[in-house]
Design an enzyme around this catalytic site. Sequence first.
Site, PDB file in Angstrom:
ATOM      1  N   ASP A   1      70.785  69.772  63.950  1.00  0.00           N
ATOM      2  CA  ASP A   1      72.149  70.253  64.208  1.00  0.00           C
ATOM      3  C   ASP A   1      73.197  69.215  63.823  1.00  0.00           C
ATOM      4  OD1 ASP A   1      74.016  72.099  65.015  1.00  0.00           O
ATOM      5  OD2 ASP A   1      73.887  71.583  67.142  1.00  0.00           O
TER       6      ASP A   1
ATOM      7  N   GLY B   1      77.552  70.819  59.815  1.00  0.00           N
ATOM      8  CA  GLY B   1      78.947  71.230  59.606  1.00  0.00           C
ATOM      9  C   GLY B   1      79.912  70.129  60.018  1.00  0.00           C
ATOM     10  N   ARG B   2      79.668  69.536  61.190  1.00  0.00           N
ATOM     11  CA  ARG B   2      80.546  68.460  61.670  1.00  0.00           C
ATOM     12  C   ARG B   2      80.474  67.236  60.763  1.00  0.00           C
ATOM     13  NH1 ARG B   2      78.240  68.873  67.537  1.00  0.00           N
ATOM     14  NH2 ARG B   2      76.866  70.289  66.394  1.00  0.00           N
TER      15      ARG B   2
ATOM     16  N   SER C   1      68.601  80.266  62.720  1.00  0.00           N
ATOM     17  CA  SER C   1      68.282  81.053  63.917  1.00  0.00           C
ATOM     18  C   SER C   1      68.665  82.516  63.718  1.00  0.00           C
ATOM     19  CB  SER C   1      69.025  80.485  65.131  1.00  0.00           C
ATOM     20  OG  SER C   1      70.395  80.833  65.070  1.00  0.00           O
TER      21      SER C   1
ATOM     22  N   GLU D   1      70.608  84.002  65.441  1.00  0.00           N
ATOM     23  CA  GLU D   1      72.059  84.063  65.720  1.00  0.00           C
ATOM     24  C   GLU D   1      72.894  83.546  64.548  1.00  0.00           C
ATOM     25  OE1 GLU D   1      69.783  82.808  68.009  1.00  0.00           O
ATOM     26  OE2 GLU D   1      69.836  84.736  69.051  1.00  0.00           O
ATOM     27  N   ASN D   2      72.265  82.780  63.662  1.00  0.00           N
ATOM     28  CA  ASN D   2      73.028  82.194  62.551  1.00  0.00           C
ATOM     29  C   ASN D   2      73.522  83.229  61.533  1.00  0.00           C
ATOM     30  OD1 ASN D   2      71.074  79.110  62.520  1.00  0.00           O
ATOM     31  ND2 ASN D   2      73.063  79.482  63.478  1.00  0.00           N
ATOM     32  N   TRP D   3      73.002  84.467  61.607  1.00  0.00           N
ATOM     33  CA  TRP D   3      73.534  85.535  60.738  1.00  0.00           C
ATOM     34  C   TRP D   3      75.006  85.790  61.040  1.00  0.00           C
ATOM     35  CZ3 TRP D   3      70.592  86.673  56.772  1.00  0.00           C
ATOM     36  CH2 TRP D   3      69.204  86.645  56.887  1.00  0.00           C
TER      37      TRP D   3
ATOM     38  N   ARG E   1      66.840  66.934  69.334  1.00  0.00           N
ATOM     39  CA  ARG E   1      68.021  67.657  68.881  1.00  0.00           C
ATOM     40  C   ARG E   1      69.091  66.643  68.496  1.00  0.00           C
ATOM     41  NH1 ARG E   1      70.748  73.319  70.420  1.00  0.00           N
ATOM     42  NH2 ARG E   1      72.455  73.190  68.945  1.00  0.00           N
TER      43      ARG E   1
ATOM     44  N   SER F   1      69.120  76.484  72.228  1.00  0.00           N
ATOM     45  CA  SER F   1      69.596  77.495  71.267  1.00  0.00           C
ATOM     46  C   SER F   1      68.495  78.438  70.761  1.00  0.00           C
ATOM     47  CB  SER F   1      70.286  76.810  70.085  1.00  0.00           C
ATOM     48  OG  SER F   1      71.376  76.031  70.542  1.00  0.00           O
TER      49      SER F   1
HETATM   50  C1  IPE Z   1      70.661  75.768  66.241  1.00  0.00           C
HETATM   51  O1  IPE Z   1      71.878  75.237  65.878  1.00  0.00           O
HETATM   52  C2  IPE Z   1      70.023  76.454  65.063  1.00  0.00           C
HETATM   53  C3  IPE Z   1      69.578  75.577  63.984  1.00  0.00           C
HETATM   54  C4  IPE Z   1      69.611  74.280  63.977  1.00  0.00           C
HETATM   55  C5  IPE Z   1      69.012  76.250  62.846  1.00  0.00           C
HETATM   56  P1  IPE Z   1      73.232  76.067  66.105  1.00  0.00           P
HETATM   57  O2  IPE Z   1      74.325  75.196  65.615  1.00  0.00           O
HETATM   58  O3  IPE Z   1      73.108  77.402  65.520  1.00  0.00           O
HETATM   59  O4  IPE Z   1      73.255  76.207  67.688  1.00  0.00           O
HETATM   60  P2  IPE Z   1      74.467  76.382  68.692  1.00  0.00           P
HETATM   61  O5  IPE Z   1      75.344  77.462  68.134  1.00  0.00           O
HETATM   62  O6  IPE Z   1      75.166  75.066  68.737  1.00  0.00           O
HETATM   63  O7  IPE Z   1      73.844  76.709  70.000  1.00  0.00           O
HETATM   64  C1  IPE Z   2      72.768  72.924  61.683  1.00  0.00           C
HETATM   65  O1  IPE Z   2      74.031  72.425  61.487  1.00  0.00           O
HETATM   66  C2  IPE Z   2      72.275  73.751  60.524  1.00  0.00           C
HETATM   67  C3  IPE Z   2      72.137  75.193  60.781  1.00  0.00           C
HETATM   68  C4  IPE Z   2      72.340  75.786  61.917  1.00  0.00           C
HETATM   69  C5  IPE Z   2      71.759  76.003  59.658  1.00  0.00           C
HETATM   70  P1  IPE Z   2      75.309  73.288  61.863  1.00  0.00           P
HETATM   71  O2  IPE Z   2      75.676  74.089  60.661  1.00  0.00           O
HETATM   72  O3  IPE Z   2      75.082  74.048  63.096  1.00  0.00           O
HETATM   73  O4  IPE Z   2      76.386  72.154  62.078  1.00  0.00           O
HETATM   74  P2  IPE Z   2      77.482  72.114  63.227  1.00  0.00           P
HETATM   75  O5  IPE Z   2      76.766  72.266  64.527  1.00  0.00           O
HETATM   76  O6  IPE Z   2      78.416  73.245  62.951  1.00  0.00           O
HETATM   77  O7  IPE Z   2      78.114  70.768  63.078  1.00  0.00           O
HETATM   78 MG    MG Z   3      75.353  73.633  65.038  1.00  0.00          MG
END
Ligand code: IPE
Ligand code: IPE
Ligand code: MG
Length: 251
Positions: free
Chosen positions: A29, A32-33, A74, A76-78, A197, A205
Amino acid sequence: MTAKPTVHYELPADLSRERLPKHVAVIMDGNGRWAKRRGLPRIMGHRRGVDTLKKLLRCCRDWGIEALTAYAFSTENWGRPLEEVDFLMTLFERVLRQELAEMMTEDVRIRFVGNLTALPESLQAEIDYAVTQTKENSGISFTIATNYGGRQEIVQACRAIATQIQQGHLAPEDITEDLFSQHLYTADICDPDLLIRTSGELRISNFLLWQLAYAEIYVTETLWPDFDASEFHQAVYAYQQRDRRFGKVKS
Ligand code: IPE
Ligand code: IPE
Ligand code: MG
């Protein structure tokens, strides 16, 4: 075929080989940040995250860790912007194609867990190919959780068991923890000993809800693209200091 000798490199001197986790799971995780802090689009974080995973896999293999499972996408990532989802699907496909030869050389067995049928067909084909090609490899077992959700996994296991009961192949009293485990995507993979994590979030998650029952949890503030061998060393070191009681009292 002659058995490949087991070679372990570079296990840091302060880690005990006997107390190594057999199976490490990671919630990757913070991509993005990581990108945002650099003024880059989120996808650049995902791209960099792939390099982190490749290095971690190599480190696990070199240290003699038997299994690594990484949460890549995940259920939920959709819900993320279409552009990001599309990028990730294409990235998974490209990386699988590019890395397969090296996985073969390094004797890695690749597996996927999750509802794979909902993935783009071209990715499914790449997954099938990689899984089949690496099936006989006897080195580290590398599992990628893609379109994975712990709740979804449990529901599909319940459905499969209910169908067998309905058809008269099973009785309700045949349902045991072992039988249930056999209907999960992870049927032939041992439960993780250590869950890492990154990015400081204190939640799982929807990852491996059943399998993490007794995993030791290690959370680092480090964002996934910055997670390196020395961070992993710290995580394994912390794991080796834990007292895993499994509900019992210390003897
Ligand atoms: C968990 O990270 C899923 C993956 C690393 C693939 P997310 O960024 O989706 O989880 P939340 O939204 O912070 O719970
Ligand atoms: C984890 O990083 C990768 C996936 C869930 C695919 P994120 O994309 O969730 O990064 P943050 O949490 O937004 O920083
Ligand atoms: Mg994340």
